[in-house]
Each structure stands twice: as C-alpha cells, then as structure tokens.
Design a protein around this motif. Sequence first.
Motif, short mmCIF file in Angstrom:
data_model
loop_
_atom_site.label_atom_id
_atom_site.label_comp_id
_atom_site.label_asym_id
_atom_site.label_seq_id
_atom_site.Cartn_x
_atom_site.Cartn_y
_atom_site.Cartn_z
N LEU A 225 0.66 -0.96 0.13
CA LEU A 225 -0.20 -0.17 0.12
C LEU A 225 1.32 1.49 -0.16
O LEU A 225 0.49 2.33 -0.95
CB LEU A 225 -0.84 -0.25 1.47
N PHE A 226 1.55 0.93 1.20
CA PHE A 226 2.87 2.79 1.03
C PHE A 226 3.43 2.27 -1.09
O PHE A 226 3.45 3.47 -1.31
CB PHE A 226 4.40 1.50 0.96
N LEU A 227 3.62 1.79 -1.74
CA LEU A 227 4.28 1.62 -2.84
C LEU A 227 3.19 2.27 -3.92
O LEU A 227 3.93 3.14 -4.33
CB LEU A 227 4.61 0.27 -3.31
N THR A 228 2.08 1.89 -3.42
CA THR A 228 1.02 2.44 -4.37
C THR A 228 0.52 3.73 -3.97
O THR A 228 0.42 4.79 -5.41
CB THR A 228 -0.87 1.54 -3.88
N GLY A 229 0.42 4.03 -2.68
CA GLY A 229 0.71 5.39 -2.49
C GLY A 229 1.76 6.83 -3.14
O GLY A 229 1.79 7.57 -3.49
N LEU A 230 3.09 6.08 -2.79
CA LEU A 230 3.83 5.88 -3.75
C LEU A 230 4.20 6.37 -5.04
O LEU A 230 4.01 7.48 -5.87
CB LEU A 230 5.00 5.90 -3.03
N LYS A 231 3.28 5.52 -5.94
CA LYS A 231 2.89 5.58 -7.51
C LYS A 231 2.04 6.82 -7.45
O LYS A 231 2.70 7.51 -8.42
CB LYS A 231 2.47 4.84 -8.00
N GLY A 232 0.98 7.19 -6.28
CA GLY A 232 0.35 8.15 -7.60
C GLY A 232 1.01 9.82 -6.81
O GLY A 232 0.91 10.18 -7.74
N GLY A 233 1.69 9.42 -5.90
CA GLY A 233 2.25 10.77 -5.29
C GLY A 233 2.88 11.20 -6.96
O GLY A 233 3.54 12.17 -7.18
N LEU A 234 3.24 10.27 -6.88
CA LEU A 234 4.67 10.02 -7.97
C LEU A 234 3.75 10.89 -9.14
O LEU A 234 4.66 11.51 -9.91
CB LEU A 234 5.71 9.32 -8.23
N LEU A 235 3.03 10.73 -9.55
CA LEU A 235 2.44 10.29 -11.16
C LEU A 235 0.90 11.71 -10.47
O LEU A 235 0.48 11.65 -11.55
CB LEU A 235 2.17 9.06 -11.77
N TRP A 290 -5.76 0.33 9.76
CA TRP A 290 -4.87 1.72 10.41
C TRP A 290 -3.96 1.98 9.75
O TRP A 290 -3.18 2.46 9.04
CB TRP A 290 -5.42 1.87 11.99
N ALA A 291 -2.84 0.43 9.92
CA ALA A 291 -1.38 0.26 9.40
C ALA A 291 -2.09 0.82 7.44
O ALA A 291 -1.08 1.50 7.15
CB ALA A 291 -1.05 -0.58 9.03
N GLY A 292 -2.52 0.45 6.45
CA GLY A 292 -3.00 0.73 5.33
C GLY A 292 -2.71 2.45 5.04
O GLY A 292 -1.93 2.74 4.42
N ALA A 293 -3.55 3.04 6.26
CA ALA A 293 -4.22 4.37 5.82
C ALA A 293 -2.68 5.24 6.01
O ALA A 293 -2.58 5.58 5.56
CB ALA A 293 -5.29 4.48 6.85
N ILE A 294 -2.54 4.64 6.76
CA ILE A 294 -1.05 5.01 7.46
C ILE A 294 -0.24 5.15 6.13
O ILE A 294 1.04 6.23 6.08
CB ILE A 294 -0.06 5.20 8.11
N ALA A 295 0.46 3.74 5.90
CA ALA A 295 1.09 3.55 4.17
C ALA A 295 1.09 4.21 3.19
O ALA A 295 1.97 4.61 2.71
CB ALA A 295 0.94 2.17 4.41
N VAL A 296 -0.68 4.08 2.98
CA VAL A 296 -0.96 5.16 1.57
C VAL A 296 -0.72 6.48 1.69
O VAL A 296 -0.17 6.68 1.04
CB VAL A 296 -2.04 4.60 0.80
N THR A 297 -1.25 6.56 2.69
CA THR A 297 -0.58 8.77 3.01
C THR A 297 0.72 9.15 3.61
O THR A 297 1.10 9.92 2.46
CB THR A 297 -1.50 9.20 4.37
N ALA A 298 1.24 8.02 3.38
CA ALA A 298 3.08 8.40 3.88
C ALA A 298 3.28 8.69 2.47
O ALA A 298 4.49 9.28 1.84
CB ALA A 298 4.14 7.11 4.60
N GLY A 299 3.23 6.91 1.81
CA GLY A 299 3.88 6.80 -0.17
C GLY A 299 3.32 8.29 -0.42
O GLY A 299 3.66 8.67 -2.30
N ILE A 300 1.98 8.44 -0.54
CA ILE A 300 1.13 9.35 -1.96
C ILE A 300 1.47 10.72 -1.15
O ILE A 300 2.05 11.86 -2.40
CB ILE A 300 -0.43 9.63 -1.62
#
Length: 396
Positions: A225-235, A290-300
């Motif tokens: 989920l972190f990598l998912t958010g990171l991809k969204g943030g980078l694009l 909760w962990a997924g929410a923090i992970a995506v938010t951190a990545g994005i």
Amino acid sequence: MTEDKACSPPPLSLPGLFIRFLRFGCLAFGGPVAQIAMIRQALVEEEHWLSSQRFNRLLAVMQILPGPEAHELCVHMGMMARGRLGGFLAGLGFMLPGFVLMLLCAFAYVRFVAGVGAFDGALLGVQLAVLGVIARAVQRIAVHILVDRMLILLAAISATATLAGLPFWGPLLATGLVYACVRSLPLAGVLVIGLCVGGWLILPHGGMPLPAEAVRATAAGAVALFLTGLKGGLLTFGGAYTAIPYVRHDTVGRGWISDGAFLDGVALAGTLPAPLVIFGTFVGYVAGGWAGAIAVTAGIFLPAFAFSMIFFERLEAVVENALLHRFLDGVGAAVVGTIVATLLQLGASTFARTEDWAFAILLVGASLFAAWRLKGKWVTPAIVASGAAIGWAVWR
C-alpha cells in the motif's frame, strides 16, 4: 531582487510554525485554488514572507512537479522560515487535519455504512454524482495540458493503451520522450503507437477486471500500500485527480477495494479541508486498516515533502528548463488519457450495479452540469449530498 530581499518570514518557534500551518490545514476547504489563494493572502499580502513575483515563480515550479501544489508551497514556506525541519512541520501541519478527518470517515464507513442495505441507494447516488465531478475535473485539466494537436493525439493513444491493459509507465515514458524530442505530428504518432503496441505484445497485460462488490475482497500489506501511494504521489501532475487511475489500478485491480468504495473515498475527499489526494487515506484504511491508511498516506505525500526538502535551493531553476517542460507536457498528456480511460472503467463498473441506466445517466449529467456551471467551496459537497439524497429516494 530588491523586493525579494525586503521580504522575509517572521521569527517563529518550531511549535509556532507547526500551529501556523495547522491552522491553514483546518481551513483548507475548496480545493487547490482556494488553498493557494489562502496561503498567498496570509503569507504574501499580509505578512510579506516573500514577494508576489517570487511566489508566482515558486507556484510555476510546483505546478510542473508531482504532488499537491498547496502542500508543496507549505513545505517550501516552512523551509524558508526554519530550514528542513520547519518544512517538514509546515507540511505535516497542513495535511494533518484532513488526514485525521478522513481516518474517522473511513472508520465510520467500514464500521457502520458499508454493506448495510439501507445505504446502498444513497451510496450508488454518490458514486454516480462523483463520476460527473471527475468528468468536469478531466475537462479542467485537459484545457491546460492539451494545448496542441500532438498532445491531444498522445492523450488519445494513452487512453487506448490504458484500456488495452498496457503497464502504466509505457504511455508515460513514450509520450514524454516523443514530445520532448519530436516536433513532427505524424512521426510522433507513429513512434508512440509503435512503442505502445510493442509494449503490449511483449509485456504481460490484461484489461482491468471489474471488482467484486465487497468493500474489501482481500487483505493488503502495508508495504504494497505504501508503494501504491508512492506511485500515485509521483504521478500527480496537473491536479490531484491525476492520482486516481494509478491508485485505483493497484487497489481495485488487485481486489483490495471495490470501485464503489473507491468512488465513495473520492467523494469524501472533496468535502474535507485537505488536498484531494487524501482519498488515499480512505483507500488505505478500507484495504488494510489503520496501518494501510498510514502507509498509503505516507507514500502519496512523500514526493510532496521530498521535492521541496531535497531540491530547495534549485527548484526555481527548473522553470527555465525548456526540454524538461516538454517532457513533462508529454507526460501530462498521457496522464489525461489515463484518467479518461479510468473514468470509463469506473463508469462501466458503477452502471453495472443498476438496471435504471436512463436515470443513472441523467444523474451523472446533472452532476457534471452543476460542477461545470457553479462556483464556490460548497459545490462538491452539495453535489455529493444531492447524489446521496436522490440515490436514496430512487434506489432504496
């Protein structure tokens, strides 16, 4: 230059700086235009942290970099006041109210709303209304990005490639390189088509499957989920709506969340005081708790912090790089095409949940018309609320 030197941030303690930008975050309704206007009014016109000319140059840089512009401006302003730690605290303060509110909304949604039959009609109405809001956002983005025939062609090819199941990076890389290096429209078309077809033939592919109707079909890991958010943030180019296709591809496409729940998250994000990419928090919570929410938010949000904090001294020089501009213009065209394809996929999934297509089309059209014609911070919340009321009345 003299005016720039005459302006400077006032002396602020680190807690004072955090609270200053936390206040901005609590008032960040109405999307990026309203958020940027609020920051400009307070820090440029009233407190003279920097000159209007320098603010405009910084804003130009933020608009060609990935990430929410208002959040990146806050990070940059915090660094001007108290260095990199100040930039981190300013960005954290700006995003924190929206993050907390979205977490609460996601918790309430999963605990009390999702799967409850009494809410099905209202949620369907919200999802149809949000399709109209997204369609209007696509038009807004396209007007600023698709400024010539080559970019329109590249966007159309990107949409086709996305619908065909080509990996997301194929159209992005191809369109960026072609637009940066080639001025001939026919040759550009041949090159991009060749790159896309070649990638489609060589690489694993497949169209986006329609998800199950369950809110959460399978559990998702925090790293994924972190990598998912990171991809969204980078694009995230040209507005937070551009993150939607990439986050959806990695979550809906893997069965972690349904299209309906995904659209509900986008709808909620449009009503909260936060950058729209805060919908990632909702998606992360539904998919991984909760962990997924923090992970995506951190990545994005990581790119929005990193670009300002790492390249602080060099950011304004980016404005002068014409070749980079052309590459990013090409990438922007690909992103527009990808959003169009995603909108079609979301529409197909949403319409599949109702037999009354005529009324569903009417509701999407009405929300698009309202988003097109009406102005103000209240428009998106009003459209979402109206969609819920109409959906509950028609499909309860």
